[in-house]
Design a protein around this motif. Sequence first.
Motif, PDB file in Angstrom:
ATOM      1  N   ASN A   1       0.853  -1.182   0.000  1.00  0.00           N
ATOM      2  CA  ASN A   1       0.000   0.000   0.000  1.00  0.00           C
ATOM      3  C   ASN A   1       0.893   1.238   0.000  1.00  0.00           C
ATOM      4  N   MET A   2       0.767   2.054  -1.022  1.00  0.00           N
ATOM      5  CA  MET A   2       1.606   3.235  -1.157  1.00  0.00           C
ATOM      6  C   MET A   2       0.830   4.518  -0.876  1.00  0.00           C
ATOM      7  N   GLN A   3      -0.291   4.404  -0.140  1.00  0.00           N
ATOM      8  CA  GLN A   3      -1.066   5.594   0.190  1.00  0.00           C
ATOM      9  C   GLN A   3      -0.308   6.464   1.190  1.00  0.00           C
ATOM     10  N   ARG A   4      -0.762   7.686   1.325  1.00  0.00           N
ATOM     11  CA  ARG A   4      -0.171   8.627   2.276  1.00  0.00           C
ATOM     12  C   ARG A   4      -0.342   8.070   3.691  1.00  0.00           C
ATOM     13  N   PRO A   5       0.749   8.044   4.494  1.00  0.00           N
ATOM     14  CA  PRO A   5       0.640   7.500   5.853  1.00  0.00           C
ATOM     15  C   PRO A   5      -0.299   8.338   6.723  1.00  0.00           C
ATOM     16  N   TYR A   6      -0.947   7.673   7.629  1.00  0.00           N
ATOM     17  CA  TYR A   6      -1.858   8.357   8.548  1.00  0.00           C
ATOM     18  C   TYR A   6      -1.093   9.240   9.530  1.00  0.00           C
ATOM     19  N   THR A   7       0.071   8.781   9.921  1.00  0.00           N
ATOM     20  CA  THR A   7       0.855   9.516  10.912  1.00  0.00           C
ATOM     21  C   THR A   7       2.343   9.333  10.640  1.00  0.00           C
ATOM     22  N   ILE A   8       3.159  10.075  11.340  1.00  0.00           N
ATOM     23  CA  ILE A   8       4.609   9.959  11.294  1.00  0.00           C
ATOM     24  C   ILE A   8       5.046   9.416  12.649  1.00  0.00           C
ATOM     25  N   THR A   9       6.031   8.532  12.647  1.00  0.00           N
ATOM     26  CA  THR A   9       6.482   7.947  13.907  1.00  0.00           C
ATOM     27  C   THR A   9       7.795   8.564  14.369  1.00  0.00           C
ATOM     28  N   CYS A  10       8.026   8.473  15.657  1.00  0.00           N
ATOM     29  CA  CYS A  10       9.229   9.003  16.282  1.00  0.00           C
ATOM     30  C   CYS A  10      10.437   8.148  15.893  1.00  0.00           C
ATOM     31  N   PRO A  11      11.496   8.769  15.385  1.00  0.00           N
ATOM     32  CA  PRO A  11      12.681   7.988  15.019  1.00  0.00           C
ATOM     33  C   PRO A  11      13.442   7.450  16.239  1.00  0.00           C
ATOM     34  N   GLU A  12      13.143   7.987  17.399  1.00  0.00           N
ATOM     35  CA  GLU A  12      13.809   7.534  18.625  1.00  0.00           C
ATOM     36  C   GLU A  12      13.184   6.256  19.184  1.00  0.00           C
ATOM     37  N   CYS A  13      11.835   6.206  19.192  1.00  0.00           N
ATOM     38  CA  CYS A  13      11.175   5.080  19.857  1.00  0.00           C
ATOM     39  C   CYS A  13      10.123   4.374  19.004  1.00  0.00           C
ATOM     40  N   GLY A  14       9.730   4.982  17.880  1.00  0.00           N
ATOM     41  CA  GLY A  14       8.790   4.343  16.979  1.00  0.00           C
ATOM     42  C   GLY A  14       7.320   4.591  17.256  1.00  0.00           C
ATOM     43  N   VAL A  15       6.986   5.347  18.289  1.00  0.00           N
ATOM     44  CA  VAL A  15       5.564   5.619  18.557  1.00  0.00           C
ATOM     45  C   VAL A  15       5.114   6.826  17.738  1.00  0.00           C
ATOM     46  N   ALA A  16       3.796   7.001  17.655  1.00  0.00           N
ATOM     47  CA  ALA A  16       3.228   8.085  16.850  1.00  0.00           C
ATOM     48  C   ALA A  16       3.619   9.448  17.405  1.00  0.00           C
ATOM     49  N   LEU A  17       3.829  10.373  16.475  1.00  0.00           N
ATOM     50  CA  LEU A  17       4.126  11.758  16.838  1.00  0.00           C
ATOM     51  C   LEU A  17       2.853  12.581  16.784  1.00  0.00           C
ATOM     52  N   PHE A  18       2.780  13.577  17.645  1.00  0.00           N
ATOM     53  CA  PHE A  18       1.707  14.557  17.536  1.00  0.00           C
ATOM     54  C   PHE A  18       2.008  15.425  16.316  1.00  0.00           C
ATOM     55  N   PRO A  19       0.994  16.013  15.704  1.00  0.00           N
ATOM     56  CA  PRO A  19       1.272  16.930  14.590  1.00  0.00           C
ATOM     57  C   PRO A  19       2.243  18.026  15.047  1.00  0.00           C
ATOM     58  N   MET A  20       2.897  18.670  14.099  1.00  0.00           N
ATOM     59  CA  MET A  20       3.895  19.672  14.444  1.00  0.00           C
ATOM     60  C   MET A  20       3.293  20.732  15.362  1.00  0.00           C
ATOM     61  N   ILE A  21       4.024  21.019  16.422  1.00  0.00           N
ATOM     62  CA  ILE A  21       3.632  22.011  17.422  1.00  0.00           C
ATOM     63  C   ILE A  21       4.509  23.235  17.189  1.00  0.00           C
ATOM     64  N   ALA A  22       3.906  24.418  17.129  1.00  0.00           N
ATOM     65  CA  ALA A  22       4.661  25.623  16.783  1.00  0.00           C
ATOM     66  C   ALA A  22       5.189  26.385  17.984  1.00  0.00           C
ATOM     67  N   GLU A  23       4.770  26.071  19.176  1.00  0.00           N
ATOM     68  CA  GLU A  23       5.190  26.835  20.364  1.00  0.00           C
ATOM     69  C   GLU A  23       6.131  26.025  21.234  1.00  0.00           C
ATOM     70  N   PRO A  24       7.202  26.534  21.771  1.00  0.00           N
ATOM     71  CA  PRO A  24       7.767  27.866  21.507  1.00  0.00           C
ATOM     72  C   PRO A  24       8.484  27.918  20.161  1.00  0.00           C
ATOM     73  N   ALA A  25       8.924  26.795  19.640  1.00  0.00           N
ATOM     74  CA  ALA A  25       9.512  26.730  18.302  1.00  0.00           C
ATOM     75  C   ALA A  25       8.931  25.504  17.623  1.00  0.00           C
ATOM     76  N   PRO A  26       8.858  25.490  16.289  1.00  0.00           N
ATOM     77  CA  PRO A  26       8.284  24.330  15.601  1.00  0.00           C
ATOM     78  C   PRO A  26       9.016  23.033  15.986  1.00  0.00           C
ATOM     79  N   HIS A  27       8.246  22.027  16.379  1.00  0.00           N
ATOM     80  CA  HIS A  27       8.830  20.734  16.733  1.00  0.00           C
ATOM     81  C   HIS A  27       7.766  19.647  16.686  1.00  0.00           C
ATOM     82  N   PHE A  28       8.241  18.410  16.635  1.00  0.00           N
ATOM     83  CA  PHE A  28       7.384  17.237  16.746  1.00  0.00           C
ATOM     84  C   PHE A  28       7.588  16.677  18.141  1.00  0.00           C
ATOM     85  N   GLU A  29       6.548  16.063  18.687  1.00  0.00           N
ATOM     86  CA  GLU A  29       6.658  15.461  20.006  1.00  0.00           C
ATOM     87  C   GLU A  29       5.899  14.146  19.999  1.00  0.00           C
TER      88      GLU A  29
END
Length: 114
Positions: free
Chosen positions: A5-33
């Motif tokens: 299946n080559m569809q767009r992924p539902y989410t992006i996973t953390c490269p550190e632990c493999g769990v789902a990331l929250f959408p990009m958070i802009a405060e205080p600086a843009p980041h994923f968590e």
Amino acid sequence: MTGYNMQRPYTITCPECGVALFPMIAEPAPHFECHIGHRLSPETMMDSQLKRLEVSLSAVMVVMKERAELCRQLEESGLIDRETAIKMAAESDERAREIKKLLELSWMPIPAEL
């Protein structure tokens, strides 16, 4: 499995632990968590993904080379015939070469303005 299946992924996973990331958070600086608490800048995310790709593709290349060697050893021990072993080893070697080509390609640089 009938296909990949080559569809767009539902989410992006953390490269550190493999769990789902929250959408990009802009405060205080843009980041994923992630749910664990890892915080990654967009630059770090892109760099980490490239490292994960290299590690994953390298592991696949190693297994392909091992499969070719297994075919040769099975032929030497008489468990599979020579013609089949040669074809199977060649198939695995060719796939390993294709993966090696992917590993040797360069990637576009991460934009400095991220």
